[in-house]
Every structure is written in C-alpha cells, then in structure tokens.
Motif scaffolding. Structure first.
Motif, PDB file in Angstrom:
ATOM      1  N   PHE A   1      12.565  -0.021  -5.699  1.00 13.72           N
ATOM      2  CA  PHE A   1      13.609   0.023  -6.731  1.00 13.72           C
ATOM      3  C   PHE A   1      14.037  -1.396  -7.095  1.00 13.72           C
TER       4      PHE A   1
ATOM      5  N   GLY B   1      20.446  -2.770  -8.357  1.00 16.58           N
ATOM      6  CA  GLY B   1      19.739  -2.507  -7.105  1.00 16.58           C
ATOM      7  C   GLY B   1      20.093  -3.526  -6.032  1.00 16.58           C
TER       8      GLY B   1
ATOM      9  N   TYR C   1      21.510   5.022 -13.996  1.00 16.54           N
ATOM     10  CA  TYR C   1      21.764   3.567 -14.033  1.00 16.54           C
ATOM     11  C   TYR C   1      22.854   3.199 -15.047  1.00 16.54           C
TER      12      TYR C   1
ATOM     13  N   ALA D   1      14.020  -7.262 -12.108  1.00 18.25           N
ATOM     14  CA  ALA D   1      14.157  -6.990 -10.674  1.00 18.25           C
ATOM     15  C   ALA D   1      15.617  -7.095 -10.215  1.00 18.25           C
TER      16      ALA D   1
END
Ligand code: PFF
Length: 470
Positions: A222, A26, A102, A22
């Motif tokens: 995201f 982002g 990414y 996570a």
C-alpha cells in the motif's frame, strides 16, 4: 510497440511524482496506527524486511513493464500475456477499492486545516480525541470534505499528468518532510517520551501472528503504491534515459523515511500524553494536534501547514490511483480523458459516501460483519495488492523474456545494474511463493475471514475469465 507518451518534465519531476504517489496517507495516517495496533517494533521490522526483499524488486518490475511497453497497467500486462490480463483488471479494481475510502481520510485532513485555525489546539488531549470522534461519525461534515477532496482529484487528473501535479509536489513534499522532523523533535522532548521510543525500536515478538505478517506485507505494498499497476502506469511515462533500479531505490528510501519519521513524531508524544498505542485510524488526528497544542501560538501555524501538507501528500497519491483507472479507459477503451475522469469520479464518490457513512450512520454489513470503509480497506490491502504483486512478479519472472528485462533495466547495456541476476532470482523464485505463504498464514489468523474469502473468490473468477477481458 512504440507509442508516443507524454514524458515527465524532468528527472526530479518523475522522482517526486512517483514518491508523491508512494508518500501519502499510507505513511502518515496508516503506518503509525497499524504499528500501534500490531505491537510496535516487531511489526516495523517485518515491514522493513518485506520492503527490502519484496517491495523494491516489485517496484523495479512494475517500472520495467510500464516503460518497456509504453502502456499503463492493463495494456502493459496484456502486451506480454493475454492469460494474465486479469492482473491489470485486478489493478483497476484495487484502484476503485482504495478510492472508495482514501478520499474519506483525505477529507478529514482537509477539514483539519480549518480545525487548526479554529481553536483545536486550545483543547486538552482528551477533548481533541472527542472532537475527532464526533467529527468522523457525523453525517454531513465528513461527506462535504470528502467531496471537496475528490473534486480536487478530478480537476488535477482531468488536466493531464504534467503541470499542476509536479509543481505542487515539488514544494509541498519537502515541506512535509521538514515539518515531520520538527514535530519529531518536539515530540521527543516531551516528558515521558522515552517509552514511545522503546515501543518503536525494542521488538517484542510475543505479539507476532500470521496476521501481523499479512498486515506488514499489505502495508508495504500500500505504502509503496505497488501491486496494482500504479508504478507500471508511472513507468510508462518515464523517459528511456532514466535508470529504473536507481529510481526505485530513491522512491523506496523516501517512502520508508517518511513512515518512520511519522512514527517518531507520534509515539513519544502518545506515551507522554498517557494514551494507549491502539488508537486506530484516529491516531494522527489526535496525537499530532496534541503536540501542536503543547507549542502555544506557534502550534496553530505549524498545525495549519502540517494539515495542508498532509492533504497535498494525500492528493499526490490519490491522483495516481485515479490515473490507473483513467489511463486504462483512455488506452484500452479509447475514451476521452475528461469523460473517463468524470465517470470514474462519480463511481468513486458513491463508494466514498458509503464508506464515510459507515463510520457512524451505518453499522457493519450483514454476513461480512465489517463496515463498508473496512471492507474496501481489507479487500484492497490484504487481498488485492498482495496477490496483484504476486502475479506481477510471476508475469515478470516467468513470462517476460529475461534478456528483454536486462535490456530495459540497463538501458540497452548503457547503464550497469550489478544486481540484475539477484533481482531476477527474487522475482522469479522467491517473491511469488513468499507472498503466497504470507497470504495463507494471514487467512488462518485473521478475524475477517469472510471478507478475505470474498476477495479471493473475486480474484479467482477474474483469473478464470481472464481471456474474456480485453
Ligand atoms: N501509496 C499511497 C499511500 O501510502 O498513501 C497509497 C496508494 C497510492 C496505494 C497509489 C496504491 C497506489 F497505487
């Protein structure tokens, strides 16, 4: 179906790995610049509401789909419903789309480790901005760093899920956290920092449009690694003893905490330097070095550690993206891990090369009117993740038996989950229509309508041909 899977080394290992997925670019790269572009605190408020009402519930749903089947994204969904197999396929496509840009940003983070020790912090804020602009629009440098980043991914994922990932995450995630607190303190004590705080915490709803809601929802998914099965895959490795809702809450709190901290680290300094908040994707690479430049010699030390930690945070996320594709190839296509990793890596490298070159060398694509980098970004985060999350909620709420879920979430009645009914109601009745409404209003307002329609057409085709997918 009982399938023997590797389990995480320890409880902490799982939480760190899921939080490692996570917490990544982002939070530290994307969240601050989206906040800057979308007018500040009103955006943050909407994002937080989505995280609490939608994000946590979808994460619990993903964990339960993964652990109850012991299978990664595609297999888990297929176990419950062949009709929805396309949702797993959407996840695999999302992983490719995200891994199409990414690694480019991961490469920038790696490059900035070297920049940190070669005089970046001796420059003025304007010169730091120019350095970044020149760097990303170049043809070779960003490509080399991107490939280094991707090579690291390939090495780690080829070795399997345990081992290196857990160890690196255990040391570097806490380091990143502490550094962000430290940078925030320095940023807050700069002259003129107050304006940044009011930008972050005094909502101005006049700037809010349908697009703001879509951006906030996309960011929530995201950032939490939701809507594409990454958390289904991680959940499939989770031992039967763990409580799923508890883990989901811990991961969410850590993720949101890091994003907010990144905002607090950046905006006060940004206003103190007299910059405007709509810096776009360069924000973290311009403002944070500006703060380090204010620290003298210590800045070089902290700057270097910061970009190492950022690169590792990016890596722990990108390996989870790659793992979604790789575990699909292993579980469903009987491929060997190494072969799956190398094949996947080559495709991702080609996509990332195109994305990197679209920052300078190539212009926007014809018809769609965006560069390749933005195309992958918009398709993944504004179309695939949101709709993926919606379908995951639909499968969980409408297809999976409620008692199966209750058993999974309470570990066969051995743990309590007091909010089970609330969660099930949200997943079944509230989340699917809520996402649908946000998507519709977003499409009406968004500038990149052609890209959105392309994405929706792909999803529709996948859904129609779902039964043919296996
Ligand atoms: N959550 C990661 C980040 O915030 O950088 C990105 C990501 C990882 C998205 C894994 C989706 C995913 F499945």
């Amino acid at each position: 179906m009982e399938i023997k899977r590797e389990n995480w080394g320890s409880r902490l290992g799982f939480v760190l790995a899921a939080a490692g997925s996570a917490v990544g670019l982002g939070n530290i790269w994307r969240f601050p610049y989206l906040t800057g572009e979308n007018g500040g605190s009103a955006f943050i408020l909407i994002y937080l509401v989505f995280v609490i009402l939608i994000g946590i519930s979808v994460m619990i749903a993903e964990f339960s789909l993964g652990r109850s089947t012991g299978l990664a994204a595609v297999g888990a969904i297929k176990t419950y419903s062949h009709r929805f197999t396309f949702v797993g396929a959407m996840g695999v496509i999302s992983a490719f789309l995200i891994m199409g840009f990414y690694p480019v940003v991961g490469g920038w983070a790696l490059a900035y480790i070297l920049e940190s020790v070669t005089g970046l912090y001796a420059l003025s804020p304007e010169a730091i901005g120019d350095t970044f602009g020149n760097f990303i629009t170049g043809a070779t440098q960003p490509l080399i760093w991107m490939l280094v980043f991707l090579a690291l991914n390939i090495l780690i994922v080829a070795k399997g899920i345990k081992g290196g990932i857990e160890k690196a995450a255990k040391v570097l995630m806490p380091t990143l956290f502490i550094l962000l607190i430290f940078i925030s303190i320095r940023s807050l004590t700069l002259e003129g920092a107050g304006e940044g705080l009011s930008f972050l915490f005094r909502p101005d709803f006049s700037l809010v449009t349908g697009q703001t809601f879509l951006a906030a929802l996309g960011q929530a998914f995201f950032s939490l690694s939701l809507g594409m099965g990454a958390m289904i895959t991680y959940g499939s490795y989770l031992s039967k003893k763990e409580t799923l809702p508890g883990n989901a809450v811990i991961v969410t709190v850590l993720d949101v905490g890091v994003a907010l901290l990144a905002g607090i680290a950046m905006f006060p300094a940004l206003f103190a330097f007299g910059m405007t908040p709509d810096q776009g994707p360069g924000l973290v690479f311009v403002v944070i070095p500006g703060v380090f430049a204010e620290m003298g010699g210590l800045g070089v030390l902290f700057g270097t550690i910061f970009f190492i930690a950022l690169s590792v945070a990016a890596l722990t996320s990108s390996i989870s993206l790659m793992e979604v594709v790789v575990s699909y190839l292993i579980d469903q296509r009987d491929m060997q891990r190494k072969k799956a990793v190398y094949g996947t890596g080559v495709v991702m490298a080609i996509m990332s090369i195109l994305a990197s070159l679209s920052m300078g060398v190539f212009g926007p694509l014809p018809v769609l009117n965006v560069g390749v980098f933005d195309l992958f970004d918009i398709l993944s985060d504004k179309v695939f993740l949101g709709l993926g999350g919606m379908f995951i909620a639909i499968v969980t709420g409408w297809v999976v038996n409620k008692e199966t879920l209750r058993k999974e979430l309470t570990n066969d009645g051995n743990k309590s989950f007091a909010l089970f009914e609330v969660w099930h109601f949200l997943i079944k009745w509230i989340i699917p229509p809520a996402i649908f409404i946000v998507a519709i209003f977003g499409i009406i307002d968004i500038e990149e309508t052609a890209v959105m329609l392309l994405g929706i057409a792909i999803v529709a085709l996948l859904a129609i041909f779902s039964k043919k997918l296996h």
